[in-house]
Write a protein that holds these residues in place. Structure first.
Motif, PDB file in Angstrom:
ATOM      1  N   TYR A 111       0.823  -1.212   0.000  1.00  0.00           N
ATOM      2  CA  TYR A 111       0.000   0.000   0.000  1.00  0.00           C
ATOM      3  C   TYR A 111       0.858   1.264   0.000  1.00  0.00           C
ATOM      4  CZ  TYR A 111      -4.107  -2.841   0.489  1.00  0.00           C
ATOM      5  OH  TYR A 111      -5.103  -3.750   0.252  1.00  0.00           O
ATOM      6  N   CYS A 112       2.063   1.176   0.554  1.00  0.00           N
ATOM      7  CA  CYS A 112       2.998   2.309   0.473  1.00  0.00           C
ATOM      8  C   CYS A 112       3.350   2.580  -0.982  1.00  0.00           C
ATOM      9  CB  CYS A 112       4.269   2.012   1.262  1.00  0.00           C
ATOM     10  SG  CYS A 112       4.014   1.791   3.033  1.00  0.00           S
ATOM     11  N   ASP A 113       3.686   1.509  -1.701  1.00  0.00           N
ATOM     12  CA  ASP A 113       4.020   1.650  -3.121  1.00  0.00           C
ATOM     13  C   ASP A 113       2.840   2.193  -3.915  1.00  0.00           C
ATOM     14  OD1 ASP A 113       6.559   0.646  -2.602  1.00  0.00           O
ATOM     15  OD2 ASP A 113       6.012  -1.401  -3.168  1.00  0.00           O
ATOM     16  N   THR A 114       1.651   1.722  -3.588  1.00  0.00           N
ATOM     17  CA  THR A 114       0.450   2.157  -4.297  1.00  0.00           C
ATOM     18  C   THR A 114       0.158   3.637  -4.011  1.00  0.00           C
ATOM     19  OG1 THR A 114      -0.403  -0.093  -4.125  1.00  0.00           O
ATOM     20  CG2 THR A 114      -1.979   1.599  -4.723  1.00  0.00           C
ATOM     21  N   ALA A 115       0.336   4.062  -2.769  1.00  0.00           N
ATOM     22  CA  ALA A 115       0.124   5.472  -2.416  1.00  0.00           C
ATOM     23  C   ALA A 115       1.132   6.362  -3.134  1.00  0.00           C
ATOM     24  CB  ALA A 115       0.226   5.654  -0.901  1.00  0.00           C
ATOM     25  N   LYS A 116       2.387   5.939  -3.172  1.00  0.00           N
ATOM     26  CA  LYS A 116       3.410   6.723  -3.877  1.00  0.00           C
ATOM     27  C   LYS A 116       3.107   6.787  -5.374  1.00  0.00           C
ATOM     28  CE  LYS A 116       6.814   4.349  -2.154  1.00  0.00           C
ATOM     29  NZ  LYS A 116       8.194   3.876  -1.873  1.00  0.00           N
ATOM     30  N   ARG A 117       2.615   5.695  -5.935  1.00  0.00           N
ATOM     31  CA  ARG A 117       2.257   5.689  -7.354  1.00  0.00           C
ATOM     32  C   ARG A 117       1.144   6.700  -7.631  1.00  0.00           C
ATOM     33  NH1 ARG A 117       0.549   0.616  -7.969  1.00  0.00           N
ATOM     34  NH2 ARG A 117       2.676  -0.102  -7.867  1.00  0.00           N
ATOM     35  N   LEU A 118       0.134   6.740  -6.760  1.00  0.00           N
ATOM     36  CA  LEU A 118      -0.967   7.690  -6.928  1.00  0.00           C
ATOM     37  C   LEU A 118      -0.454   9.128  -6.851  1.00  0.00           C
ATOM     38  CD1 LEU A 118      -3.998   8.394  -7.153  1.00  0.00           C
ATOM     39  CD2 LEU A 118      -4.103   8.211  -4.669  1.00  0.00           C
ATOM     40  N   LEU A 119       0.397   9.412  -5.880  1.00  0.00           N
ATOM     41  CA  LEU A 119       0.942  10.763  -5.759  1.00  0.00           C
ATOM     42  C   LEU A 119       1.778  11.125  -6.985  1.00  0.00           C
ATOM     43  CD1 LEU A 119       1.935  10.666  -1.993  1.00  0.00           C
ATOM     44  CD2 LEU A 119       0.060  11.975  -3.006  1.00  0.00           C
ATOM     45  N   ASN A 120       2.546  10.177  -7.471  1.00  0.00           N
ATOM     46  CA  ASN A 120       3.348  10.421  -8.680  1.00  0.00           C
ATOM     47  C   ASN A 120       2.461  10.674  -9.896  1.00  0.00           C
ATOM     48  OD1 ASN A 120       5.870  10.205  -7.429  1.00  0.00           O
ATOM     49  ND2 ASN A 120       5.924   7.990  -7.700  1.00  0.00           N
ATOM     50  N   GLU A 121       1.379   9.898 -10.032  1.00  0.00           N
ATOM     51  CA  GLU A 121       0.458  10.086 -11.156  1.00  0.00           C
ATOM     52  C   GLU A 121      -0.188  11.466 -11.116  1.00  0.00           C
ATOM     53  OE1 GLU A 121      -2.265   6.812 -10.848  1.00  0.00           O
ATOM     54  OE2 GLU A 121      -0.818   5.373 -11.650  1.00  0.00           O
ATOM     55  N   ARG A 122      -0.431  11.962  -9.907  1.00  0.00           N
ATOM     56  CA  ARG A 122      -1.047  13.287  -9.753  1.00  0.00           C
ATOM     57  C   ARG A 122       0.006  14.401  -9.805  1.00  0.00           C
ATOM     58  NH1 ARG A 122      -4.236  10.146 -10.893  1.00  0.00           N
ATOM     59  NH2 ARG A 122      -6.123   9.575  -9.800  1.00  0.00           N
ATOM     60  N   LYS A 123       1.267  13.998  -9.990  1.00  0.00           N
ATOM     61  CA  LYS A 123       2.389  14.943 -10.056  1.00  0.00           C
ATOM     62  C   LYS A 123       2.507  15.777  -8.785  1.00  0.00           C
ATOM     63  CE  LYS A 123       2.500  15.188 -15.116  1.00  0.00           C
ATOM     64  NZ  LYS A 123       2.379  13.790 -15.254  1.00  0.00           N
ATOM     65  N   LEU A 124       2.275  15.107  -7.651  1.00  0.00           N
ATOM     66  CA  LEU A 124       2.400  15.752  -6.354  1.00  0.00           C
ATOM     67  C   LEU A 124       3.724  15.331  -5.730  1.00  0.00           C
ATOM     68  CD1 LEU A 124      -1.236  15.173  -5.063  1.00  0.00           C
ATOM     69  CD2 LEU A 124      -0.223  17.345  -5.765  1.00  0.00           C
TER      70      LEU A 124
END
Length: 79
Positions: free
Chosen positions: A13-26
């Motif tokens: 879930y850490c990896d998934t959260a980081k992926r979401l933030l990266n996709e949102r360019k945050l």
């Protein structure tokens, strides 16, 4: 927006959260509690949560991945 994400090496879930933030360019700061040698007690002191990931936005602990996903789904993550 100031985002801190507390993680471990093995956490899906850490990896998934980081992926979401990266996709949102945050941009975010990742703190790996294993690499720091911190236990769950220290994580709880910092965030009020014992599971990873723990995510803090603008100084406010929001919880974990599910909570991040809810913010994103509601559009609040953009704000």
């Amino acid at each position: 927006m100031d985002i801190i994400i507390y993680t471990t090496n093995w956490c899906f879930y850490c990896d998934t959260a980081k992926r979401l933030l990266n996709e949102r360019k945050l941009e975010y700061k990742e703190i790996n509690i294993e690499e720091k040698g911190w236990g769950r007690g220290k994580l709880f002191e910092l965030t009020g949560g014992r599971t990873v990931p723990q995510i803090v936005i603008n100084g406010n602990p929001i919880g974990g991945y599910t909570d991040l996903l809810k913010l994103d789904s509601s559009g609040s993550l953009k704000d």
